[in-house]
Write an enzyme that holds these catalytic residues in place. Structure first.
Site, PDB file in Angstrom:
ATOM      1  N   GLY A   1      -6.701  -2.402  -9.823  1.00 38.93           N
ATOM      2  CA  GLY A   1      -6.359  -2.850  -8.650  1.00 38.93           C
ATOM      3  C   GLY A   1      -5.961  -1.801  -7.714  1.00 38.93           C
ATOM      4  N   SER A   2      -4.963  -1.866  -6.825  1.00 34.51           N
ATOM      5  CA  SER A   2      -4.655  -0.844  -5.947  1.00 34.51           C
ATOM      6  C   SER A   2      -4.367   0.536  -6.268  1.00 34.51           C
ATOM      7  CB  SER A   2      -3.728  -1.240  -4.951  1.00 34.51           C
ATOM      8  OG  SER A   2      -3.976  -2.466  -4.094  1.00 34.51           O
ATOM      9  N   THR A   3      -4.145   0.735  -7.578  1.00 34.84           N
ATOM     10  CA  THR A   3      -3.622   1.814  -8.186  1.00 34.84           C
ATOM     11  C   THR A   3      -4.850   2.774  -8.312  1.00 34.84           C
ATOM     12  OG1 THR A   3      -3.724   0.999 -10.437  1.00 34.84           O
ATOM     13  CG2 THR A   3      -1.577   1.424  -9.462  1.00 34.84           C
ATOM     14  N   PHE A   4      -6.076   2.273  -8.189  1.00 35.46           N
ATOM     15  CA  PHE A   4      -7.312   2.711  -8.104  1.00 35.46           C
ATOM     16  C   PHE A   4      -7.725   3.321  -6.618  1.00 35.46           C
ATOM     17  CE2 PHE A   4     -11.937   3.558  -8.686  1.00 35.46           C
ATOM     18  CZ  PHE A   4     -12.067   4.313  -9.942  1.00 35.46           C
TER      19      PHE A   4
ATOM     20  N   SER B   1      -1.773  -0.375   1.369  1.00 31.47           N
ATOM     21  CA  SER B   1      -2.597  -1.099   0.392  1.00 31.47           C
ATOM     22  C   SER B   1      -3.866  -1.807   1.146  1.00 31.47           C
ATOM     23  CB  SER B   1      -1.930  -1.630  -0.371  1.00 31.47           C
ATOM     24  OG  SER B   1      -2.552  -1.653  -1.847  1.00 31.47           O
TER      25      SER B   1
END
Length: 614
Positions: free
Chosen positions: A333-336, A389
């Protein structure tokens, strides 16, 4: 008497003599000698045999000699080595003295695993001389963890070889020996003991009853943990008596080196406590905390919950033995998103001051895509894209690359390869084929905000480590090396590095991530006086058969600090939290904050010279 009368009498006597049988004359000595000589000649000269019978006998004798010669050749020449080896096996006994496995210690020297003498209790009811009831009563009193009735039932089911306990303590073993019951056998053996119990089980693993490692470094580092020992031979005589033989020099001398891990038990305790508290609060399925030193890839903390107690592994569920941070994939998800920003900067598709417009939604290949909060953010800088994000802005950013170039950049990250961690069970990430990725725009669109492909938590830590250390992929690992009792390092593993980003790009992305903590969704991770970079993530959870599980999500937070000299990468992942307010910022970020505060205290890290606070 007249003459006539005399003649008549003589005549009658002669007639009687004629009528009586006559006796043979005894042979003379010369005649006897001749007869003996004749008989001897007859015996020495038997009847002459036929010629074919002589040839037959001669042939049998020759064949026998040839056969014996051939067999002798087979035994002495052809089979000599084999027979010599068999003889040695029968005559020589190979003995290898027992040498305990190496002790495992953490980075501070605290013992995580060691070998100790334990006792196994076997009973053989068929050998009891005392009543079974009496034996059961005494054993139940000594053991304390069973009942007399339970023991009697076992005695009835099996006549011999009943294992009542595999890990008796010395005092209990001595108490049982003093009972002096026939049919009770107390055997000494070495077993593995884990004084910290489950505190570092993810990294340490456990050893089974056969003394074989089945998880963690107990399994993956088996050659390092088993000390080298010299075997020697004792010769036995024909009656089986052991004959003293030459023993190798320094036979019983072995090194006292210990296997040291990079794990810091102090930080491990803090991370586990914080994670368990959050899992209970949100009724989550599982969670993980990873802290890595980005300079060399050493893991300072590796926590998975729930976990097993290696001292009682047989009472745990099998799935707990798997370290899911290296064995399970998920969509990050957004951590990428910071990684994708680095790709775009590296390719020259954007500049740090580029701006993009977030209209709140975008249609790709007929699919309507929204931001996670369904908000419309308008014009955004690259740093603001990370702060909010924004999925919409990320799609626009990655659209500036051709799908082929984007795919090659993802391949350069080695998403489809294992990171090479020194723990068992690691799996590689999953990335679609180039043809499938390039065929549809929706593939690149979903990949831009971290979905449509999968990786392990340890792989995500490795990628963010590259942002922290100036662009190099280092190998995450838990083994520091072999140390002696004084802590001197005698051996350490070597790992290769691979550059994926330039130092300039890495630095720019880390500074953008800092604004996420100061002004964006990562505010719950702020620590006054310290510069921290981070990114939150709230991703849908993919199902085993495709698609996404309704209502299921994975929340996460990844942090890098201190920003002025990036060193540590912290990843917190919480799987399937329950409730309304379950996001990376609310579930994972608070755990990361507690871990970073403990790390600051343990490492004595001074406050940052330049601090950006509200």
């Amino acid at each position: 008497m007249t003459d006539s009368t005399s003649k008549v009498t003589f005549s009658r006597a002669r007639d009687r003599a004629k009528k009586q049988p006559s006796h043979k004359k005894r042979p003379s000595p010369r005649q006897n000698s001749r007869r003996s000589l004749s008989k001897a000649k007859t015996e020495l000269n038997p009847t002459k045999l036929p010629k074919f019978r002589l040839l037959l006998v001669w042939g049998v004798m020759v064949a026998g000699c040839v056969g014996l010669g051939w067999r002798l050749y087979q035994l002495q020449i052809v089979q000599a080595d084999e027979l010599r080896q068999k003889a040695r096996q029968q005559q020589v006994i190979n003995v290898r003295p027992y040498i305990p496995r190496r002790t495992i210690v953490d980075s501070q020297g605290n013992v995580l695993a060691t070998s100790r003498l334990t006792y196994s209790l076997f009973v053989h009811p068929q050998l009891f001389e005392s009543p079974k009831e009496k034996v059961a009563t005494k054993l139940a009193q000594s053991l304390g963890d069973t009942t007399e009735q339970n023991l009697l039932e076992q005695f009835r089911r099996q006549k011999t070889g009943i294992l009542l306990s595999a890990s008796l303590t010395e005092d209990i073993a001595e108490k049982i020996k003093k009972l002096n019951f026939n049919g009770i056998d107390v055997q000494e053996r070495y077993s593995r003991f884990y004084p910290q119990q489950e505190m570092a089980a993810e990294a340490v693993g456990y050893v089974d009853r056969e003394y074989k490692g089945q998880a963690g470094v107990e399994s993956s580092q088996q050659p390092l943990l088993e000390r080298n020992s010299t075997s020697f031979s004792l010769r036995s005589s024909r009656d089986g008596t052991i004959v003293p033989a030459y023993l190798p020099k320094n036979l019983l001398n072995f090194d006292h080196l210990q296997l040291q891990l990079t794990i810091d038990l102090r930080l491990q305790r803090v991370a586990r406590s914080a994670l368990k508290q959050q899992l209970r609060k949100y009724h989550a399925k599982r969670g993980a905390v990873i802290v890595m030193d980005a300079t060399d890839g050493s893991l300072v903390t590796l926590v998975c919950e729930p976990i097993f107690n290696p001292n009682q592994y047989h009472r745990s569920q099998v799935e707990l033995f798997k370290n899911w941070t290296v064995a399970d994939r998920y969509e990050p998800g957004s951590t990428f998103k910071p990684i994708n920003i680095a790709i775009a900067l590296e390719r020259g598709a954007i500049e740090p001051n580029s701006r993009f417009y977030d209209s709140g939604s975008i249609t790709v290949d007929g699919w309507e895509i929204y931001n996670a909060t369904r908000e419309k953010f308008g014009s955004l800088s690259i740093a603001e894209v990370l702060q909010t994000s924004s999925n919409i802005a990320m799609i626009q950013i990655m659209n500036r690359l051709s799908r082929k170039d984007y795919y090659k950049s993802l391949q350069k990250l080695e998403l489809g390869k294992r990171v090479g961690i020194d723990l068992p069970g690691e799996v590689a990430g999953s990335l679609k084929s180039e043809s499938e990725f390039s065929a549809k725009a929706i593939e690149a669109a979903t990949a831009s905000f971290g979905q449509g492909f999968s990786l392990t938590p340890i792989k995500l830590v490795q990628l963010h480590g590259a942002l922290a250390n100036g662009g190099k992929l280092v190998t995450p690992h838990v083994v520091r090396g072999l140390v002696d009792a004084k802590g001197y390092l005698h051996w350490q593993p070597s790992f290769k590095t691979h550059r994926i980003f330039s130092p300039k790009t890495s630095r720019e992305v880390v500074e953008m991530m800092e604004t996420v903590v100061t002004d964006g969704t990562g505010k719950p991770a702020r620590i006054p006086g310290y510069r921290i970079a981070g990114k939150t993530g709230t991703a849908q959870k993919a199902g085993a058969s495709g698609g996404y599980i309704p209502g299921a999500k994975i929340t996460s937070f990844v942090g890098i600090f201190p920003v002025e000299s990036p060193r540590y990468v912290i990843l917190v992942v919480v799987d399937e939290p329950k409730g309304e307010n379950t996001f990376g910022s609310t579930v994972a970020a608070p755990v990361a904050k507690l871990v970073m505060e403990a790390l600051i205290s343990l490492k004595g890290m001074p406050p940052s010279q330049k601090v950006t606070d509200e």
